[in-house]
Design a protein around this motif. Structure first.
Motif, mmCIF file in Angstrom:
data_model
loop_
_atom_site.group_PDB
_atom_site.id
_atom_site.type_symbol
_atom_site.label_atom_id
_atom_site.label_comp_id
_atom_site.label_asym_id
_atom_site.label_seq_id
_atom_site.Cartn_x
_atom_site.Cartn_y
_atom_site.Cartn_z
ATOM 1 N N PRO A 33 -7.239 -0.748 -3.767
ATOM 2 C CA PRO A 33 -8.511 -0.747 -3.055
ATOM 3 C C PRO A 33 -8.451 0.201 -1.857
ATOM 4 O O PRO A 33 -7.406 0.344 -1.218
ATOM 5 N N ARG A 34 -9.561 0.850 -1.562
ATOM 6 C CA ARG A 34 -9.600 1.787 -0.445
ATOM 7 C C ARG A 34 -9.454 1.032 0.873
ATOM 8 O O ARG A 34 -10.262 0.165 1.190
ATOM 9 N N PRO A 35 -8.424 1.313 1.665
ATOM 10 C CA PRO A 35 -8.261 0.608 2.941
ATOM 11 C C PRO A 35 -9.003 1.331 4.074
ATOM 12 O O PRO A 35 -8.874 2.538 4.248
ATOM 13 N N ILE A 36 -9.786 0.579 4.839
ATOM 14 C CA ILE A 36 -10.484 1.133 5.998
ATOM 15 C C ILE A 36 -10.086 0.315 7.215
ATOM 16 O O ILE A 36 -10.298 -0.902 7.274
ATOM 17 N N TYR A 39 0.841 -1.206 0.000
ATOM 18 C CA TYR A 39 0.000 0.000 0.000
ATOM 19 C C TYR A 39 0.875 1.255 0.000
ATOM 20 O O TYR A 39 0.604 2.231 -0.711
ATOM 21 N N SER A 73 0.879 3.988 -3.006
ATOM 22 C CA SER A 73 0.519 5.370 -2.688
ATOM 23 C C SER A 73 1.620 6.330 -3.126
ATOM 24 O O SER A 73 1.354 7.380 -3.727
ATOM 25 N N GLN A 114 -17.476 -7.291 -1.052
ATOM 26 C CA GLN A 114 -16.444 -6.447 -0.463
ATOM 27 C C GLN A 114 -15.384 -7.325 0.192
ATOM 28 O O GLN A 114 -15.676 -8.436 0.642
ATOM 29 N N ALA A 138 -3.191 2.883 -8.435
ATOM 30 C CA ALA A 138 -4.511 2.561 -7.883
ATOM 31 C C ALA A 138 -4.411 1.412 -6.878
ATOM 32 O O ALA A 138 -3.550 0.525 -7.001
ATOM 33 N N TYR A 147 -13.494 8.041 9.230
ATOM 34 C CA TYR A 147 -13.692 8.024 7.779
ATOM 35 C C TYR A 147 -14.882 8.874 7.332
ATOM 36 O O TYR A 147 -15.264 8.827 6.163
#
Length: 544
Positions: free
Chosen positions: A26-29, A15, A19, A52, A24, A450
Protein backbone atom coordinates in the motif's frame (compact mmCIF):
# COMPACT_ATOMS: atom_id res chain seq x y z
CA UNK A 1 -2.21 7.62 5.91
CA UNK A 2 0.07 7.24 8.90
CA UNK A 3 1.29 9.15 11.93
CA UNK A 4 4.07 6.91 13.16
CA UNK A 5 5.27 6.01 16.63
CA UNK A 6 7.47 3.37 18.24
CA UNK A 7 4.86 0.68 17.49
CA UNK A 8 5.46 1.14 13.75
CA UNK A 9 8.97 -0.35 13.72
CA UNK A 10 7.95 -3.80 12.36
CA UNK A 11 5.73 -2.21 9.69
CA UNK A 12 8.44 0.20 8.59
CA UNK A 13 10.91 -2.71 8.38
CA UNK A 14 8.40 -4.66 6.27
CA UNK A 15 8.00 -1.67 3.95
CA UNK A 16 11.77 -1.52 3.59
CA UNK A 17 11.96 -5.21 2.71
CA UNK A 18 9.14 -5.07 0.16
CA UNK A 19 10.63 -1.99 -1.47
CA UNK A 20 14.07 -3.58 -1.73
CA UNK A 21 12.60 -6.74 -3.29
CA UNK A 22 10.26 -4.90 -5.64
CA UNK A 23 7.11 -6.27 -4.00
CA UNK A 24 3.74 -4.52 -3.98
CA UNK A 25 2.63 -2.61 -0.89
CA UNK A 26 0.00 0.00 0.00
CA UNK A 27 1.18 3.53 -0.75
CA UNK A 28 2.49 5.03 2.53
CA UNK A 29 1.79 8.72 3.18
CA UNK A 30 3.38 10.34 6.21
CA UNK A 31 0.87 12.70 7.85
CA UNK A 32 2.29 14.55 10.85
CA UNK A 33 -1.03 14.99 12.65
CA UNK A 34 -3.85 12.55 13.31
CA UNK A 35 -6.58 15.10 12.49
CA UNK A 36 -5.17 15.43 8.98
CA UNK A 37 -4.58 11.69 8.55
CA UNK A 38 -8.17 10.71 9.34
CA UNK A 39 -9.57 13.60 7.29
CA UNK A 40 -7.47 12.53 4.29
CA UNK A 41 -8.84 8.99 4.54
CA UNK A 42 -12.33 10.46 4.87
CA UNK A 43 -11.84 12.68 1.81
CA UNK A 44 -10.48 9.84 -0.31
CA UNK A 45 -13.28 7.45 0.69
CA UNK A 46 -16.07 9.95 0.04
CA UNK A 47 -14.79 10.47 -3.52
CA UNK A 48 -13.62 6.94 -4.39
CA UNK A 49 -16.15 4.96 -2.37
CA UNK A 50 -13.31 2.73 -1.14
CA UNK A 51 -12.23 2.54 2.52
CA UNK A 52 -8.76 3.88 3.22
CA UNK A 53 -6.32 2.71 5.88
CA UNK A 54 -5.09 4.94 8.70
CA UNK A 55 -2.57 3.99 11.38
CA UNK A 56 -1.72 6.07 14.43
CA UNK A 57 0.34 5.67 17.58
CA UNK A 58 -1.34 3.65 20.35
CA UNK A 59 -3.69 5.41 22.79
CA UNK A 60 -2.46 8.95 22.34
CA UNK A 61 -2.76 8.85 18.57
CA UNK A 62 -6.20 7.28 18.86
CA UNK A 63 -7.31 10.08 21.17
CA UNK A 64 -6.08 12.74 18.75
CA UNK A 65 -7.99 11.06 15.93
CA UNK A 66 -11.29 10.67 17.78
CA UNK A 67 -12.95 13.82 16.42
CA UNK A 68 -12.25 12.66 12.88
CA UNK A 69 -13.72 9.23 13.63
CA UNK A 70 -16.87 10.91 14.95
CA UNK A 71 -17.11 12.80 11.67
CA UNK A 72 -16.72 9.58 9.67
CA UNK A 73 -19.25 7.71 11.81
CA UNK A 74 -21.98 10.33 11.44
CA UNK A 75 -21.40 10.70 7.70
CA UNK A 76 -21.25 6.93 7.05
CA UNK A 77 -17.72 7.05 5.66
CA UNK A 78 -15.77 3.75 5.57
CA UNK A 79 -12.33 4.02 7.16
CA UNK A 80 -10.04 1.16 8.22
CA UNK A 81 -8.58 2.82 11.33
CA UNK A 82 -5.72 1.06 13.09
CA UNK A 83 -3.41 1.85 15.96
CA UNK A 84 -0.47 0.18 17.56
CA UNK A 85 -0.83 -1.20 21.04
CA UNK A 86 1.76 -0.71 23.73
CA UNK A 87 3.83 -3.92 24.00
CA UNK A 88 2.18 -6.41 26.31
CA UNK A 89 5.41 -7.99 27.57
CA UNK A 90 8.14 -6.38 29.67
CA UNK A 91 10.78 -8.81 28.41
CA UNK A 92 11.27 -11.94 26.35
CA UNK A 93 10.70 -10.55 22.85
CA UNK A 94 12.42 -8.18 20.46
CA UNK A 95 9.13 -6.27 20.56
CA UNK A 96 8.97 -6.08 24.39
CA UNK A 97 8.85 -2.74 26.15
CA UNK A 98 12.00 -0.66 25.80
CA UNK A 99 10.77 2.95 26.25
CA UNK A 100 9.29 4.76 29.28
CA UNK A 101 6.13 5.48 27.30
CA UNK A 102 5.40 1.76 27.03
CA UNK A 103 4.12 1.74 30.61
CA UNK A 104 2.45 5.12 30.69
CA UNK A 105 0.62 4.78 27.37
CA UNK A 106 -1.10 1.47 28.10
CA UNK A 107 -4.81 1.51 28.94
CA UNK A 108 -7.09 -1.18 30.31
CA UNK A 109 -9.33 -1.05 27.24
CA UNK A 110 -7.88 0.84 24.28
CA UNK A 111 -10.92 0.19 22.11
CA UNK A 112 -13.13 1.98 24.64
CA UNK A 113 -11.69 5.29 23.43
CA UNK A 114 -13.50 4.92 20.10
CA UNK A 115 -16.05 2.14 20.61
CA UNK A 116 -19.14 4.34 20.51
CA UNK A 117 -18.15 5.74 17.10
CA UNK A 118 -16.89 2.68 15.23
CA UNK A 119 -18.87 -0.24 13.84
CA UNK A 120 -16.42 -2.86 15.10
CA UNK A 121 -13.23 -3.00 17.13
CA UNK A 122 -10.81 -5.83 17.69
CA UNK A 123 -7.21 -6.56 18.63
CA UNK A 124 -5.06 -8.73 16.38
CA UNK A 125 -4.06 -11.72 18.51
CA UNK A 126 -1.84 -13.75 16.16
CA UNK A 127 -0.50 -13.45 12.60
CA UNK A 128 -2.46 -16.61 11.71
CA UNK A 129 -5.73 -14.66 11.84
CA UNK A 130 -4.44 -11.67 9.85
CA UNK A 131 -6.39 -12.28 6.64
CA UNK A 132 -9.62 -13.09 8.46
CA UNK A 133 -9.42 -10.00 10.67
CA UNK A 134 -8.44 -7.53 7.96
CA UNK A 135 -11.03 -8.87 5.52
CA UNK A 136 -13.69 -8.65 8.21
CA UNK A 137 -12.70 -5.09 9.09
CA UNK A 138 -12.92 -3.96 5.49
CA UNK A 139 -16.22 -5.71 4.75
CA UNK A 140 -17.85 -4.28 7.87
CA UNK A 141 -16.62 -0.77 7.04
CA UNK A 142 -18.22 -1.04 3.59
CA UNK A 143 -21.50 -2.70 4.59
CA UNK A 144 -24.34 -0.18 4.95
CA UNK A 145 -24.64 1.85 7.02
CA UNK A 146 -20.96 2.29 6.19
CA UNK A 147 -18.54 3.67 8.75
CA UNK A 148 -15.15 3.42 10.45
CA UNK A 149 -13.77 0.28 12.10
CA UNK A 150 -10.90 -0.02 14.58
CA UNK A 151 -8.13 -2.60 14.85
CA UNK A 152 -5.38 -2.49 17.46
CA UNK A 153 -2.01 -4.07 16.71
CA UNK A 154 0.22 -5.20 19.61
CA UNK A 155 3.89 -4.78 18.82
CA UNK A 156 4.66 -8.40 19.70
CA UNK A 157 2.22 -9.60 17.03
CA UNK A 158 3.55 -7.12 14.47
CA UNK A 159 7.06 -8.26 15.28
CA UNK A 160 6.49 -11.94 14.52
CA UNK A 161 8.21 -13.00 11.30
CA UNK A 162 6.11 -14.45 8.50
CA UNK A 163 8.29 -16.17 5.92
CA UNK A 164 5.33 -16.83 3.64
CA UNK A 165 1.88 -15.36 3.60
CA UNK A 166 -0.84 -16.21 1.12
CA UNK A 167 -4.21 -14.56 0.86
CA UNK A 168 -7.24 -14.61 -1.44
CA UNK A 169 -7.23 -11.86 -4.06
CA UNK A 170 -9.94 -10.75 -4.48
CA UNK A 171 -11.13 -11.49 -0.94
CA UNK A 172 -13.79 -14.16 -0.41
CA UNK A 173 -15.94 -11.89 1.78
CA UNK A 174 -18.00 -9.00 0.46
CA UNK A 175 -20.47 -6.48 1.87
CA UNK A 176 -24.18 -7.15 1.71
CA UNK A 177 -25.78 -6.46 -1.66
CA UNK A 178 -27.78 -3.24 -2.16
CA UNK A 179 -31.34 -3.54 -0.93
CA UNK A 180 -34.66 -1.85 -1.68
CA UNK A 181 -37.60 -1.19 0.63
CA UNK A 182 -40.40 -3.73 0.45
CA UNK A 183 -42.87 -3.42 -2.46
CA UNK A 184 -45.72 -2.92 -0.01
CA UNK A 185 -43.97 -0.02 1.75
CA UNK A 186 -42.99 1.57 -1.55
CA UNK A 187 -46.57 1.29 -2.82
CA UNK A 188 -47.92 2.92 0.33
CA UNK A 189 -45.42 5.79 0.17
CA UNK A 190 -46.13 6.28 -3.53
CA UNK A 191 -49.87 6.47 -2.86
CA UNK A 192 -49.36 9.12 -0.17
CA UNK A 193 -47.14 11.20 -2.45
CA UNK A 194 -49.43 10.84 -5.48
CA UNK A 195 -52.54 11.85 -3.53
CA UNK A 196 -50.89 14.74 -1.68
CA UNK A 197 -51.79 18.31 -2.59
CA UNK A 198 -48.53 19.80 -1.28
CA UNK A 199 -45.83 17.13 -1.03
CA UNK A 200 -42.29 18.23 -0.12
CA UNK A 201 -38.92 16.44 -0.22
CA UNK A 202 -36.04 17.34 2.11
CA UNK A 203 -32.60 15.75 1.61
CA UNK A 204 -29.33 16.19 3.46
CA UNK A 205 -27.08 13.27 2.52
CA UNK A 206 -28.84 11.36 -0.23
CA UNK A 207 -26.02 12.29 -2.60
CA UNK A 208 -23.49 10.19 -0.66
CA UNK A 209 -24.33 7.72 -3.41
CA UNK A 210 -24.11 9.75 -6.65
CA UNK A 211 -26.60 7.33 -8.20
CA UNK A 212 -29.29 8.57 -5.82
CA UNK A 213 -29.26 12.05 -7.37
CA UNK A 214 -30.84 11.16 -10.76
CA UNK A 215 -33.22 8.80 -8.95
CA UNK A 216 -34.39 11.66 -6.72
CA UNK A 217 -34.78 13.91 -9.76
CA UNK A 218 -36.93 11.25 -11.44
CA UNK A 219 -39.18 11.05 -8.36
CA UNK A 220 -39.51 14.84 -8.13
CA UNK A 221 -40.47 15.04 -11.80
CA UNK A 222 -42.92 12.16 -11.52
CA UNK A 223 -44.89 13.97 -8.83
CA UNK A 224 -44.05 17.62 -9.48
CA UNK A 225 -42.55 17.67 -5.98
CA UNK A 226 -40.17 20.43 -4.80
CA UNK A 227 -36.85 19.30 -3.34
CA UNK A 228 -35.14 21.26 -0.60
CA UNK A 229 -31.46 20.64 0.09
CA UNK A 230 -30.81 21.01 3.79
CA UNK A 231 -28.71 24.12 4.52
CA UNK A 232 -26.18 21.83 6.16
CA UNK A 233 -26.26 19.36 3.27
CA UNK A 234 -23.19 17.15 3.25
CA UNK A 235 -23.38 16.18 -0.44
CA UNK A 236 -24.92 17.44 -3.66
CA UNK A 237 -28.33 15.80 -3.35
CA UNK A 238 -30.18 17.49 -6.22
CA UNK A 239 -28.93 19.63 -9.13
CA UNK A 240 -29.16 23.31 -8.24
CA UNK A 241 -30.30 24.24 -11.74
CA UNK A 242 -33.22 21.80 -11.75
CA UNK A 243 -36.53 23.74 -11.83
CA UNK A 244 -37.82 21.69 -8.88
CA UNK A 245 -34.84 22.61 -6.68
CA UNK A 246 -36.64 24.85 -4.21
CA UNK A 247 -33.72 26.09 -2.14
CA UNK A 248 -32.06 25.30 1.15
CA UNK A 249 -34.68 26.01 3.82
CA UNK A 250 -38.18 24.51 3.52
CA UNK A 251 -39.63 27.09 5.94
CA UNK A 252 -43.17 27.96 4.89
CA UNK A 253 -43.33 24.93 2.58
CA UNK A 254 -43.32 22.69 5.66
CA UNK A 255 -46.27 24.62 7.12
CA UNK A 256 -48.32 23.83 4.01
CA UNK A 257 -47.07 20.30 3.35
CA UNK A 258 -49.42 17.37 3.76
CA UNK A 259 -46.71 14.76 2.99
CA UNK A 260 -42.99 15.20 3.69
CA UNK A 261 -40.39 12.79 2.31
CA UNK A 262 -37.13 12.99 4.28
CA UNK A 263 -34.15 11.50 2.44
CA UNK A 264 -31.06 10.70 4.55
CA UNK A 265 -31.43 13.54 7.05
CA UNK A 266 -31.00 13.07 10.77
CA UNK A 267 -32.47 16.52 11.58
CA UNK A 268 -34.63 17.79 8.68
CA UNK A 269 -36.00 20.61 10.82
CA UNK A 270 -35.58 21.89 14.38
CA UNK A 271 -38.71 21.00 16.39
CA UNK A 272 -38.19 23.92 18.80
CA UNK A 273 -38.36 26.36 15.91
CA UNK A 274 -40.37 24.83 13.06
CA UNK A 275 -41.75 21.67 11.52
CA UNK A 276 -44.63 20.24 9.55
CA UNK A 277 -48.17 20.28 10.87
CA UNK A 278 -49.08 17.40 13.22
CA UNK A 279 -51.46 15.94 10.65
CA UNK A 280 -48.85 15.89 7.89
CA UNK A 281 -47.55 12.44 6.99
CA UNK A 282 -43.79 11.98 7.20
CA UNK A 283 -41.84 9.35 5.25
CA UNK A 284 -38.26 8.69 6.35
CA UNK A 285 -36.01 7.13 3.67
CA UNK A 286 -32.40 5.98 4.00
CA UNK A 287 -30.07 3.09 4.64
CA UNK A 288 -30.98 3.48 8.33
CA UNK A 289 -33.98 5.82 8.29
CA UNK A 290 -34.44 5.73 12.07
CA UNK A 291 -30.74 6.56 12.73
CA UNK A 292 -30.42 3.71 15.19
CA UNK A 293 -26.97 4.79 16.39
CA UNK A 294 -28.27 8.17 17.65
CA UNK A 295 -29.22 8.13 21.35
CA UNK A 296 -32.19 10.51 20.91
CA UNK A 297 -34.07 11.33 17.70
CA UNK A 298 -37.79 11.98 17.95
CA UNK A 299 -38.75 12.99 14.42
CA UNK A 300 -42.00 11.59 13.11
CA UNK A 301 -41.80 8.69 10.70
CA UNK A 302 -45.23 7.45 9.71
CA UNK A 303 -43.46 5.21 7.20
CA UNK A 304 -39.75 4.24 7.23
CA UNK A 305 -38.24 3.05 3.95
CA UNK A 306 -34.95 1.33 4.69
CA UNK A 307 -32.58 0.29 1.94
CA UNK A 308 -30.23 1.67 -0.70
CA UNK A 309 -31.62 5.14 -1.49
CA UNK A 310 -31.02 5.02 -5.25
CA UNK A 311 -33.03 1.79 -5.51
CA UNK A 312 -35.86 2.86 -3.23
CA UNK A 313 -36.09 6.30 -4.87
CA UNK A 314 -36.14 4.66 -8.29
CA UNK A 315 -38.94 2.31 -7.24
CA UNK A 316 -40.87 5.23 -5.75
CA UNK A 317 -40.47 7.24 -8.95
CA UNK A 318 -41.88 4.38 -11.03
CA UNK A 319 -44.81 3.91 -8.66
CA UNK A 320 -45.66 7.63 -8.38
CA UNK A 321 -45.50 8.01 -12.15
CA UNK A 322 -48.29 5.48 -12.50
CA UNK A 323 -50.49 7.01 -9.79
CA UNK A 324 -50.10 10.80 -9.93
CA UNK A 325 -52.74 12.99 -11.57
CA UNK A 326 -51.02 14.55 -14.63
CA UNK A 327 -52.87 17.85 -14.23
CA UNK A 328 -51.82 18.18 -10.58
CA UNK A 329 -48.23 17.33 -11.50
CA UNK A 330 -48.21 19.99 -14.22
CA UNK A 331 -49.68 22.61 -11.88
CA UNK A 332 -47.16 21.94 -9.10
CA UNK A 333 -44.26 21.80 -11.53
CA UNK A 334 -45.21 25.17 -13.02
CA UNK A 335 -45.66 26.73 -9.56
CA UNK A 336 -42.33 25.52 -8.23
CA UNK A 337 -40.52 26.34 -11.47
CA UNK A 338 -41.67 29.96 -11.08
CA UNK A 339 -40.54 29.87 -7.45
CA UNK A 340 -37.15 28.51 -8.56
CA UNK A 341 -36.71 31.31 -11.11
CA UNK A 342 -37.72 34.10 -8.71
CA UNK A 343 -35.51 32.69 -5.98
CA UNK A 344 -32.45 32.50 -8.24
CA UNK A 345 -32.96 36.07 -9.41
CA UNK A 346 -33.05 37.25 -5.79
CA UNK A 347 -29.89 35.27 -4.97
CA UNK A 348 -28.11 36.80 -7.97
CA UNK A 349 -29.08 40.31 -6.86
CA UNK A 350 -27.80 39.63 -3.35
CA UNK A 351 -24.50 38.34 -4.70
CA UNK A 352 -24.01 41.30 -6.99
CA UNK A 353 -24.88 43.79 -4.25
CA UNK A 354 -22.18 42.23 -2.07
CA UNK A 355 -19.55 43.03 -4.70
CA UNK A 356 -19.09 46.57 -3.38
CA UNK A 357 -19.38 45.87 0.35
CA UNK A 358 -16.43 46.67 2.58
CA UNK A 359 -15.22 44.70 4.45
CA UNK A 360 -15.72 41.75 2.14
CA UNK A 361 -18.96 39.82 2.60
CA UNK A 362 -18.91 36.03 2.65
CA UNK A 363 -21.67 36.16 0.04
CA UNK A 364 -19.23 37.83 -2.37
CA UNK A 365 -16.49 35.29 -1.64
CA UNK A 366 -18.97 32.51 -2.38
CA UNK A 367 -20.15 34.17 -5.60
CA UNK A 368 -16.56 34.55 -6.83
CA UNK A 369 -15.83 30.89 -6.09
CA UNK A 370 -19.06 29.90 -7.80
CA UNK A 371 -17.95 31.65 -10.98
CA UNK A 372 -14.99 29.25 -11.24
CA UNK A 373 -16.85 25.97 -10.68
CA UNK A 374 -17.20 23.46 -13.50
CA UNK A 375 -17.68 19.73 -13.92
CA UNK A 376 -13.98 19.14 -13.20
CA UNK A 377 -14.04 20.82 -9.79
CA UNK A 378 -14.70 19.37 -6.34
CA UNK A 379 -15.77 21.69 -3.52
CA UNK A 380 -14.97 20.72 0.07
CA UNK A 381 -16.83 23.01 2.44
CA UNK A 382 -16.43 23.44 6.18
CA UNK A 383 -19.32 25.79 6.97
CA UNK A 384 -18.80 29.15 5.25
CA UNK A 385 -19.61 28.73 1.55
CA UNK A 386 -22.97 30.41 0.79
CA UNK A 387 -24.85 27.79 -1.21
CA UNK A 388 -27.13 30.38 -2.81
CA UNK A 389 -24.14 31.71 -4.75
CA UNK A 390 -22.95 28.50 -6.38
CA UNK A 391 -24.59 26.41 -9.08
CA UNK A 392 -23.70 22.78 -8.46
CA UNK A 393 -25.11 20.23 -10.86
CA UNK A 394 -22.78 17.21 -10.95
CA UNK A 395 -23.23 14.42 -8.36
CA UNK A 396 -20.03 13.89 -6.43
CA UNK A 397 -18.87 17.50 -6.88
CA UNK A 398 -19.68 18.81 -3.39
CA UNK A 399 -18.80 17.54 0.08
CA UNK A 400 -19.38 19.28 3.40
CA UNK A 401 -18.39 18.56 6.95
CA UNK A 402 -20.07 15.84 8.95
CA UNK A 403 -23.07 16.63 11.15
CA UNK A 404 -20.85 15.57 14.07
CA UNK A 405 -19.09 18.91 13.63
CA UNK A 406 -15.54 17.84 14.47
CA UNK A 407 -13.67 20.93 13.28
CA UNK A 408 -10.53 20.73 11.16
CA UNK A 409 -11.93 18.28 8.62
CA UNK A 410 -11.76 20.23 5.36
CA UNK A 411 -7.99 20.64 4.89
CA UNK A 412 -7.28 16.91 5.10
CA UNK A 413 -10.49 15.97 3.28
CA UNK A 414 -9.51 18.17 0.34
CA UNK A 415 -6.10 16.50 0.14
CA UNK A 416 -7.69 13.05 0.30
CA UNK A 417 -10.19 13.98 -2.41
CA UNK A 418 -7.34 15.11 -4.66
CA UNK A 419 -5.46 11.84 -4.09
CA UNK A 420 -8.62 9.93 -5.00
CA UNK A 421 -9.23 11.93 -8.20
CA UNK A 422 -5.98 13.67 -9.26
CA UNK A 423 -7.47 15.07 -12.46
CA UNK A 424 -10.07 17.20 -10.66
CA UNK A 425 -9.47 20.66 -9.17
CA UNK A 426 -10.20 20.69 -5.44
CA UNK A 427 -11.22 23.86 -3.58
CA UNK A 428 -11.48 23.80 0.21
CA UNK A 429 -13.64 26.52 1.81
CA UNK A 430 -12.93 27.01 5.50
CA UNK A 431 -13.43 29.52 8.25
CA UNK A 432 -10.42 30.81 10.09
CA UNK A 433 -11.36 28.76 13.15
CA UNK A 434 -11.69 25.59 11.09
CA UNK A 435 -8.34 26.32 9.46
CA UNK A 436 -6.66 26.45 12.88
CA UNK A 437 -8.30 23.16 13.91
CA UNK A 438 -7.15 21.50 10.67
CA UNK A 439 -3.51 21.29 11.78
CA UNK A 440 -2.52 23.49 8.81
CA UNK A 441 1.22 22.98 9.17
CA UNK A 442 0.70 19.23 8.77
CA UNK A 443 -1.74 19.69 5.87
CA UNK A 444 0.54 22.03 3.93
CA UNK A 445 3.49 19.73 4.57
CA UNK A 446 1.62 16.77 3.07
CA UNK A 447 0.55 18.83 0.06
CA UNK A 448 4.14 19.76 -0.69
CA UNK A 449 5.75 16.42 0.16
CA UNK A 450 3.42 14.33 -2.00
CA UNK A 451 2.55 16.81 -4.74
CA UNK A 452 -1.14 17.19 -3.86
CA UNK A 453 -2.15 20.66 -5.07
CA UNK A 454 -5.40 22.05 -3.66
CA UNK A 455 -6.74 25.57 -3.22
CA UNK A 456 -7.71 26.65 0.30
CA UNK A 457 -9.92 29.72 0.69
CA UNK A 458 -10.15 31.05 4.25
CA UNK A 459 -13.32 33.03 5.01
CA UNK A 460 -11.54 35.00 7.72
CA UNK A 461 -13.95 36.87 9.98
CA UNK A 462 -11.72 36.69 13.08
CA UNK A 463 -14.46 35.11 15.19
CA UNK A 464 -16.28 31.96 16.17
CA UNK A 465 -19.47 33.06 14.42
CA UNK A 466 -21.30 29.83 15.30
CA UNK A 467 -20.70 30.65 18.96
CA UNK A 468 -22.00 34.19 18.50
CA UNK A 469 -25.11 32.97 16.68
CA UNK A 470 -25.79 30.47 19.47
CA UNK A 471 -25.59 33.24 22.08
CA UNK A 472 -27.94 35.48 20.09
CA UNK A 473 -30.38 32.60 19.70
CA UNK A 474 -30.23 31.71 23.39
CA UNK A 475 -30.41 35.25 24.78
CA UNK A 476 -31.20 37.70 21.93
CA UNK A 477 -31.65 40.63 24.33
CA UNK A 478 -29.16 39.45 26.92
CA UNK A 479 -26.03 41.06 28.32
CA UNK A 480 -23.66 39.34 25.89
CA UNK A 481 -25.71 40.35 22.83
CA UNK A 482 -25.92 43.97 23.98
CA UNK A 483 -22.26 44.29 24.91
CA UNK A 484 -19.47 45.69 22.77
CA UNK A 485 -17.60 42.39 22.90
CA UNK A 486 -18.60 38.80 23.45
CA UNK A 487 -16.41 36.57 25.61
CA UNK A 488 -14.88 33.41 24.18
CA UNK A 489 -15.80 34.14 20.58
CA UNK A 490 -13.11 36.40 19.10
CA UNK A 491 -10.07 35.24 17.12
CA UNK A 492 -8.28 38.59 17.10
CA UNK A 493 -5.50 39.39 16.53
CA UNK A 494 -5.58 37.02 13.58
CA UNK A 495 -2.36 35.31 12.43
CA UNK A 496 -1.11 35.86 8.89
CA UNK A 497 -2.41 32.52 7.68
CA UNK A 498 -0.95 33.00 4.22
CA UNK A 499 2.53 32.68 5.70
CA UNK A 500 1.77 29.15 6.90
CA UNK A 501 1.13 28.03 3.34
CA UNK A 502 4.12 29.94 2.00
CA UNK A 503 6.34 28.14 4.52
CA UNK A 504 5.58 24.91 2.64
CA UNK A 505 6.26 26.33 -0.79
CA UNK A 506 2.69 27.29 -1.63
CA UNK A 507 1.27 30.32 -3.38
CA UNK A 508 -0.66 32.43 -0.86
CA UNK A 509 -2.21 35.88 -0.76
CA UNK A 510 -4.05 38.09 1.68
CA UNK A 511 -7.14 39.67 0.08
CA UNK A 512 -8.83 42.67 1.71
CA UNK A 513 -10.63 44.46 -1.16
CA UNK A 514 -13.69 42.92 -2.87
CA UNK A 515 -12.62 43.99 -6.36
CA UNK A 516 -9.27 42.22 -5.91
CA UNK A 517 -10.82 38.84 -5.16
CA UNK A 518 -11.74 37.60 -8.67
CA UNK A 519 -8.19 38.04 -9.99
CA UNK A 520 -6.67 36.58 -6.83
CA UNK A 521 -8.84 33.49 -7.28
CA UNK A 522 -7.84 33.20 -10.93
CA UNK A 523 -4.14 33.42 -10.01
CA UNK A 524 -4.48 30.82 -7.28
CA UNK A 525 -6.31 28.40 -9.55
CA UNK A 526 -3.65 28.79 -12.24
CA UNK A 527 -1.00 27.83 -9.70
CA UNK A 528 -2.98 24.74 -8.64
CA UNK A 529 -3.87 23.62 -12.17
CA UNK A 530 -0.78 24.57 -14.15
CA UNK A 531 2.10 24.70 -11.66
CA UNK A 532 0.67 21.81 -9.61
CA UNK A 533 1.36 23.66 -6.36
CA UNK A 534 -0.94 24.29 -3.43
CA UNK A 535 -2.46 27.74 -3.01
CA UNK A 536 -4.23 29.66 -0.26
CA UNK A 537 -6.25 32.87 -0.11
CA UNK A 538 -6.67 34.54 3.27
CA UNK A 539 -9.80 36.60 2.57
CA UNK A 540 -10.48 39.21 5.24
CA UNK A 541 -14.26 39.25 5.70
CA UNK A 542 -16.68 41.35 7.70
CA UNK A 543 -16.50 40.55 11.39
CA UNK A 544 -19.87 39.50 12.84
Amino acid sequence: FANAGTDFAPIIEAYGRRSALGLAAPRPITVPHEVTAVAMAHGHAMVSGRPQAVMVHVTVGTANALGGLMNAARSNTPIFFTAGRTPISESGSLASRDRPIHWAQESFDQGAIVREFVKWDYELRTPAQLETVVDRALVLARTEPAGPVYLTLPREVLGERLETFEYADPPRVNPTAPTVASPEAVAEAARWLAEARNPVIVSKAGGRDPGAVPALAALAEAGGIPVFSDLSQTYLNFPHDHPLHAGFAPGAALDEADVVLVVESEAPWFPRLAGPRPEARVIQLGVDPIFSRYPVRGFAGDLALGGTPRLTLGALADAVRGLADPAAVRERTARWTAHHRTQREAWARAGQAAAVSRPIEMTWVSRCIGAHLDDRTIVVNEYDLDMTQVNLTRPGSYFASSPAGGLGWALGAALGAKVADPDRTVIACVGDGSYIFGAPTAAHFVSRAYGIPVLVVIFNNRAWNAVKRAVHSFAPDGWAARGDTMALSDLDPAPDYELVCQASGGHAERVEEPEALPEALARALRVVREEKRQALLNVICRKP
